[in-house]
Design a protein around this motif. Structure first.
Motif, mmCIF file in Angstrom:
data_model
loop_
_atom_site.group_PDB
_atom_site.id
_atom_site.type_symbol
_atom_site.label_atom_id
_atom_site.label_comp_id
_atom_site.label_asym_id
_atom_site.label_seq_id
_atom_site.Cartn_x
_atom_site.Cartn_y
_atom_site.Cartn_z
ATOM 1 N N UNK A 229 0.817 -1.211 0.000
ATOM 2 C CA UNK A 229 0.000 0.000 0.000
ATOM 3 C C UNK A 229 0.853 1.263 0.000
ATOM 4 N N UNK A 230 2.171 1.091 0.076
ATOM 5 C CA UNK A 230 3.049 2.240 0.169
ATOM 6 C C UNK A 230 3.123 2.812 1.564
ATOM 7 N N UNK A 231 2.613 2.083 2.536
ATOM 8 C CA UNK A 231 2.620 2.539 3.928
ATOM 9 C C UNK A 231 3.867 1.994 4.620
ATOM 10 N N UNK A 232 4.998 2.620 4.363
ATOM 11 C CA UNK A 232 6.244 2.147 4.959
ATOM 12 C C UNK A 232 6.265 2.308 6.472
ATOM 13 N N UNK A 233 5.616 3.354 6.983
ATOM 14 C CA UNK A 233 5.595 3.559 8.430
ATOM 15 C C UNK A 233 4.818 2.447 9.138
ATOM 16 N N UNK A 234 3.669 2.074 8.549
ATOM 17 C CA UNK A 234 2.897 0.971 9.133
ATOM 18 C C UNK A 234 3.676 -0.325 9.106
ATOM 19 N N UNK A 235 4.373 -0.590 7.984
ATOM 20 C CA UNK A 235 5.182 -1.805 7.886
ATOM 21 C C UNK A 235 6.333 -1.767 8.889
ATOM 22 N N UNK A 236 6.927 -0.603 9.052
ATOM 23 C CA UNK A 236 8.054 -0.482 9.981
ATOM 24 C C UNK A 236 7.644 -0.841 11.401
ATOM 25 N N UNK A 237 6.470 -0.399 11.821
ATOM 26 C CA UNK A 237 5.985 -0.720 13.169
ATOM 27 C C UNK A 237 5.781 -2.226 13.330
ATOM 28 N N UNK A 238 5.226 -2.857 12.299
ATOM 29 C CA UNK A 238 4.997 -4.312 12.358
ATOM 30 C C UNK A 238 6.320 -5.050 12.524
ATOM 31 N N UNK A 239 7.316 -4.692 11.712
ATOM 32 C CA UNK A 239 8.587 -5.420 11.764
ATOM 33 C C UNK A 239 9.373 -5.112 13.035
ATOM 34 N N UNK B 13 15.123 -2.913 4.241
ATOM 35 C CA UNK B 13 14.601 -2.281 3.029
ATOM 36 C C UNK B 13 13.928 -0.948 3.365
ATOM 37 N N UNK B 14 13.156 -0.947 4.459
ATOM 38 C CA UNK B 14 12.452 0.279 4.855
ATOM 39 C C UNK B 14 13.448 1.348 5.296
#
Length: 760
Positions: free
Chosen positions: A469-479, A498-499
């Motif tokens: 979705x292009x939501x790098x911030x959301x992905x960053x929190x998950x990881x 990658x982020x």
């Protein structure tokens, strides 16, 4: 902005095994005294019980039984004569004491003298054994097994038969005393024989480290209890995006498929194996094969083994035990509830049709099952799978949407097992991603994580959904959450790296990318991670970048060390620099070179009027400096009203569809100010070639390197190169540099490929 696409990443369980212990003991030589039957009888009548009370009854029992049962020729001298005595087998041996020879009393004085002498011998033997054998232990064992001498004589203690001859005799007593090794048991021996092993284990605990293992099946643990999820309010709007079936004529991207079927007649969901990515594979139930271990030689003294041998054997046994324990902990997925089990035959029949490539017939069969058993999760799941297969066969977005909805229905039924719920929702999320329903996929994965919060793989998949979705911030929190509980998770590391790199945190990204790749975990061996790790290393001046590029090439991710594009068509001619004649686009090159001044005038007019038309480069390719671009065509389409500022230039290009129709390229002006350096980088695809027309070129200080060859621009001249090869730019002049960039299809692409390739 970096474009991200990802498809991902396996558990097995097998029953464990238990051990049957075998104990080895040394056999001691015992002096034996032989008697005739006539001499034994009075001993049995008069002397046996007192002796048993005195010594525990074991050694004497051994001698008496031998005298009663064993058939051996015994020679006994009496009064200087040899007298034949009948043994059990009817043969006659030499004996004394009257007997058949007649004459004299049946029991002579000499015979009684011998009896008294024997009593002394027995007493001596008992004394010797008091020094060797722990008679307290022997007596305790005798009481434990209720061993009385009368039962011994009658041969009733077959439960302690160690040599398999059907009764308890002297040889068995030797084993119980630890004087002889027990006969090795094999699978299938009677429970009575196994009792002997327990006796040996009690008497000789110090030999436990010499045991040999014989595995047996262990019941697999039951799957987790079923989960009844809350009803999902999220709806899938077909208008959210245009699906792949509507855009492309190429086949479905099977890397997005969650389920890989196995060709058997039974329902494929009976046995499934979950993996830590967006995939679910199905395998037959593992067959447990007995692990054979070499049997210890019976004639080897355990004490003679070297410490190294013993240690090695102990380590091997421990590793085997740990492996079996680990396997036993894993469970077999449970995908059928009680209702589904009652209709398993019908489910299997429908599933067989689907696996045979008859999705239309399978769909009808599953629809009948759903109509007849509307509360069956497995039937509903099978219907969704059949609709999924039909969507691929018909290339229908509408049918795929039906499958997505049916997956949701299956997940919302009561009494759905947790394993089927997981499989259903994972498949649904995957199909939503494929159809372009990114937000719907994200909602499905969020529900999965809520239902299975301990599943790291699901959290990793949720992070990927945020990236899509292009939501790098959301992905960053998950990881960050994943690495908080599983700091060595390679999948999370490469994605987190990658982020970080996309945030231009170059040095911080390197250890995550490197350690993630080195982990070798499923989902980490991806060309993007080799690409970004190498790029990060190059930017910090570390030449090991090319080692990673070379490794990526060997793994099949890159065409070569220099050509590192990731979206490629195989077989296209690959070279860094091209001539107009080699491209076949000589007409386009001539038009550009003949009209370069007209093109320059329009570009300068736009540049002088307002710099807002030239936007800064957004791909994070600059080390330093100022680099602006003014784009006319992007992905084969005009960009807004950009051509209004340069109408003559656009009119010239309208005649060349190899440029304006290039969906994997751009047409744009590029202005670069002094003091600018562009990092070494590669373009995303080998499907295009890039033309540079020089418009304003300073005399010195502007140059471009492609692979290991460096060139300079000239005003009014076209340079052509393949930007999928590594290239680098320097602008060290005193004034700006202005060029016109025109991307064209690779000349070897067919018309069909140009129409069907996805845009970049």
């Amino acid at each position: 902005m970096e474009r991200y696409r990802h498809y991902g990443t396996s558990y097995t369980s097998s029953p464990g095994a238990a051990h049957v212990e075998e104990i080895h003991a040394e056999e001691e030589e015992v002096e034996e005294v032989m008697y005739t039957e006539e001499e034994v009888e009075p001993l049995l009548e008069d002397e046996t019980q007192p002796l048993l009370q005195e010594t525990g009854g074991v050694k004497q029992e051994e001698e008496v039984t031998r005298a009663q049962k064993e058939v051996q020729p015994v020679v006994q001298e009496t009064e200087g004569k040899t007298v034949p005595v009948e043994s059990k087998n009817g043969k006659r041996t030499e004996g004394g004491g009257g007997g058949d020879a007649g004459g004299g009393p049946k029991y002579s004085v000499f015979t009684w003298f011998v009896v008294l002498g024997l009593l002394g011998v027995w007493s001596s033997v008992a004394v010797v054994y008091f020094d060797i054998v722990d008679y307290d232990t022997v007596i305790a064992r005798a009481k434990e097994f209720r061993m009385n001498f009368s039962e011994v004589l009658q041969g009733k203690l077959t439960a302690y038969d160690t040599d398999g001859d059907g009764d308890f005799d002297v040889e068995d007593a030797k084993v119980l005393l630890g004087l002889k090794e027990a006969k090795r048991l094999h699978v299938g021996d009677t429970p009575e024989k196994q009792t002997v092993l327990k006796t040996e284990e009690t008497i000789k605990p110090e030999t436990a480290n010499q045991q040999a293992a014989e595995p047996r099946d262990v019941e697999p643990t039951e799957a987790a209890p079923s989960v009844t999820p809350p009803r999902q309010s999220e709806s899938d709007d077909p208008r959210e995006s245009i699906g792949p079936y509507g855009d492309e004529a190429n086949t479905i991207d099977t890397t997005g498929v969650l389920l890989a079927e196995r060709q058997t007649e039974e329902s494929s969901v009976e046995f499934a194996e979950y993996v830590t990515s967006s995939k679910l594979t199905q395998e037959a139930e593992p067959v447990v094969e007995a692990e054979k271990q070499p049997e210890a030689a019976a004639d080897v003294d355990p004490q003679s083994e070297t410490p190294k041998q013993t240690e090695a054997e102990g380590t091997s046994e421990k590793q085997a035990e740990d492996k079996l324990t680990e396997k036993a902990k894993k469970k077999k997925p449970k995908l059928l509830n009680k209702l589904d089990k009652t209709i398993k035959a019908e489910i299997d029949a429908a599933e067989k049709l689907r696996r045979k490539g008859k999705p239309d017939e399978a769909l009808k069969a599953f629809e009948r099952l759903v109509q007849q058993y509307p509360q069956s999760p497995r039937a509903r799941y099978g219907k969704a799978q059949a609709e999924d297969d039909m969507a691929e066969k018909l290339r229908s977005n509408d049918m795929l949407q039906r499958a997505i909805n049916t997956y949701r229905e299956a997940s919302e039924l009561p009494d759905v097992t947790s394993d089927l719920l997981r499989a259903t929702l994972k498949r649904r999320a995957e199909r939503q991603q494929f159809l372009g329903r990114m937000r719907g996929s994200l909602a499905t994965l969020e529900r999965l994580v809520q239902l299975f919060p301990e599943d790291i793989g699901l959290k990793n998949d949720l992070g990927v959904a945020h990236l899509l979705l292009g939501d790098n911030n959301g992905a960053k929190k998950i990881y960050e959450e994943v690495l908080g509980v599983a700091p060595d998770n390679g999948f999370a590391k490469v994605h987190y790296g990658f982020i970080l790199k996309s945030e231009n945190k170059i040095a911080e990204s390197i250890p995550y990318l490197k350690e993630g790749l080195e982990s070798g975990e499923p989902g980490t061996d991806d060309g993007r991670f080799y690409f970004h790790l190498g790029d990060a290393l190059q930017r910090v001046g570390d030449n090991s970048a090319y080692d990673w590029y070379e490794l990526g090439h060997k793994r099949g991710h890159f065409a070569s060390l220099w050509q590192r594009s990731l979206y490629n068509v195989n077989g296209l001619k690959a070279q860094p620099w091209w001539t107009a004649k080699e491209t076949g686009y000589t007409d386009l090159v001539k038009v550009l070179e003949r009209n370069w001044k007209t093109i320059r005038e329009e570009a300068l007019a736009v540049l002088d009027q307002s710099t807002r038309h030239f936007v800064p480069e957004e791909e994070n390719l600059r080390e330093k400096g100022d680099w602006g671009q003014y784009t006319l065509w992007q992905q084969g389409r005009k960009v807004g009203n950009a051509c209004q500022g340069v109408p003559k230039t656009c009119a010239l290009l309208e005649r060349f569809p190899e440029a304006t129709g290039c969906k994997r390229g751009q047409i744009k002006f590029s202005v670069m100010q002094p003091g600018t350096h562009v990092w070494p980088h590669t373009g995303p695809t080998n499907c295009r070639l890039r033309m540079h027309l020089g418009l304003v070129i300073p005399k010195r200080g502007c140059k471009i390197r492609c692979t290991n060859e460096t060139r300079e621009w000239e005003e009014g001249k076209v340079l052509i190169f393949d930007d999928s090869f590594e290239h680098e730019v320097w602008q060290e002049a005193d004034s700006y540099r202005l060029i016109f960039i025109v991307d064209v299809w690779h000349p070897e692409l067919t018309q069909h490929q140009r129409q069907t390739l996805s845009p970049i």
